[in-house]
Design an enzyme around this catalytic site. Structure first.
Site, short mmCIF file in Angstrom:
data_model
loop_
_atom_site.label_atom_id
_atom_site.label_comp_id
_atom_site.label_asym_id
_atom_site.label_seq_id
_atom_site.Cartn_x
_atom_site.Cartn_y
_atom_site.Cartn_z
N HIS A 140 0.84 -1.21 0.00
CA HIS A 140 0.00 0.00 0.00
C HIS A 140 0.87 1.26 0.00
O HIS A 140 0.65 2.18 -0.79
CB HIS A 140 -0.93 -0.01 1.22
CG HIS A 140 -1.69 1.26 1.42
ND1 HIS A 140 -2.96 1.46 0.95
CD2 HIS A 140 -1.33 2.42 2.05
CE1 HIS A 140 -3.36 2.68 1.27
NE2 HIS A 140 -2.40 3.29 1.94
N GLU A 141 1.89 1.28 0.87
CA GLU A 141 2.77 2.46 0.93
C GLU A 141 3.56 2.60 -0.36
O GLU A 141 3.80 3.72 -0.83
CB GLU A 141 3.70 2.38 2.15
CG GLU A 141 3.00 2.34 3.51
CD GLU A 141 1.95 3.42 3.72
OE1 GLU A 141 2.07 4.49 3.09
OE2 GLU A 141 0.99 3.19 4.47
N HIS A 154 1.58 4.43 -2.83
CA HIS A 154 1.68 5.89 -2.72
C HIS A 154 2.92 6.41 -3.44
O HIS A 154 2.88 7.46 -4.09
CB HIS A 154 1.74 6.33 -1.25
CG HIS A 154 0.42 6.25 -0.55
ND1 HIS A 154 -0.74 6.79 -1.07
CD2 HIS A 154 0.05 5.69 0.64
CE1 HIS A 154 -1.75 6.57 -0.24
NE2 HIS A 154 -1.30 5.90 0.81
N HIS A 196 2.98 9.02 -6.59
CA HIS A 196 3.81 10.22 -6.62
C HIS A 196 4.63 10.26 -7.90
O HIS A 196 4.73 11.28 -8.58
CB HIS A 196 4.71 10.24 -5.39
CG HIS A 196 5.50 11.51 -5.24
ND1 HIS A 196 6.79 11.53 -4.79
CD2 HIS A 196 5.17 12.80 -5.52
CE1 HIS A 196 7.22 12.78 -4.79
NE2 HIS A 196 6.26 13.57 -5.21
ZN LIG Z 1 -2.24 5.25 2.51
#
Ligand SMILES: [Zn+2]
Length: 217
Positions: free
Chosen positions: A85-86, A89, A93
């Protein structure tokens, strides 16, 4: 408050459950995040350990993926879900995902909004006369900026989780029967953001209901 509390409790219990389920390949969260970054062609994002429990996040300013020890070294289905999940991100980006860009733009405005909203409303209440309504309206508008931030956060979080589950499956980190556990952890985490947005929206409606009628005074 009950809504937010329930969502938080659900995350803890779901994470506790699936952090005891080891993934079949015996990979750590850090290994999976590093592999996924390479797969995505990203070579300038660092992965670091961060103190605390469920403190995992991606910092776009320093391009750093910070994973809590339980996720960094963890070999559970839950650890891989959160690490992925991270990483989602970091990929958002890298690709300039529109809601992440919008969310980053809103950060300073939202901070300003939540700092100034209540003082402005308070000043409006203390002052009488025509300036009173102006301060209160301004306070509510500032509060709305903070609310908007919690709403824009939702597509960012749902998209990161959806990317995570696809990568875990497509890149063979988890088998089909292991994906379910990772999905449950990420869904529970997403509900905390839904609860936060719902609380913020309800609070805004409450402010409008309380002060909306004052216009005619
Ligand atoms: Zn998150």
């Amino acid at each position: 408050m009950i809504l937010a509390g329930l969502a938080q409790a659900k995350v803890s219990s779901t994470y506790n459950k699936y952090s005891r389920v080891p993934n079949r390949r015996g990979l750590t969260g850090e290994q999976v995040a590093a592999q996924m970054l390479i797969q995505a062609g990203i070579h300038d994002v660092r992965i670091e350990r961060v103190a605390g429990h469920l403190t995992d996040h991606y910092d776009p300013r320093t391009k750093t993926l910070r994973l809590s020890s339980g996720v960094y070294d963890g070999r559970s289905v839950a650890a891989l879900g959160i690490a992925a999940h991270e990483t989602g991100h970091a990929i958002q980006h890298d690709t300039g995902y529109v809601f992440l860009v919008l969310r980053s733009t809103l950060v300073p405005l939202s901070n300003l909004g939540s700092t100034l909203a209540w003082p402005l409303i308070l000043i409006g209440l203390l002052f009488g006369g025509s300036s009173s309504n102006m301060f209160i309206t301004l306070g509510i508008l500032f509060y709305a900026l903070a609310v908007l931030f919690t709403v824009v956060t939702l597509p960012v979080e749902f998209n990161a989780s959806s990317r995570a589950l696809h990568m875990l499956e497509d890149q063979y980190f988890l088998d089909a029967d292991e994906i379910g556990g990772a999905r449950k952890v990420l869904s529970a985490a997403a509900m905390t953001y839904v609860a936060a947005a719902a609380v913020a929206i309800l609070q805004l409606l409450r402010l409008i209901a309380i002060f909306g009628g004052r216009r005619d005074e």
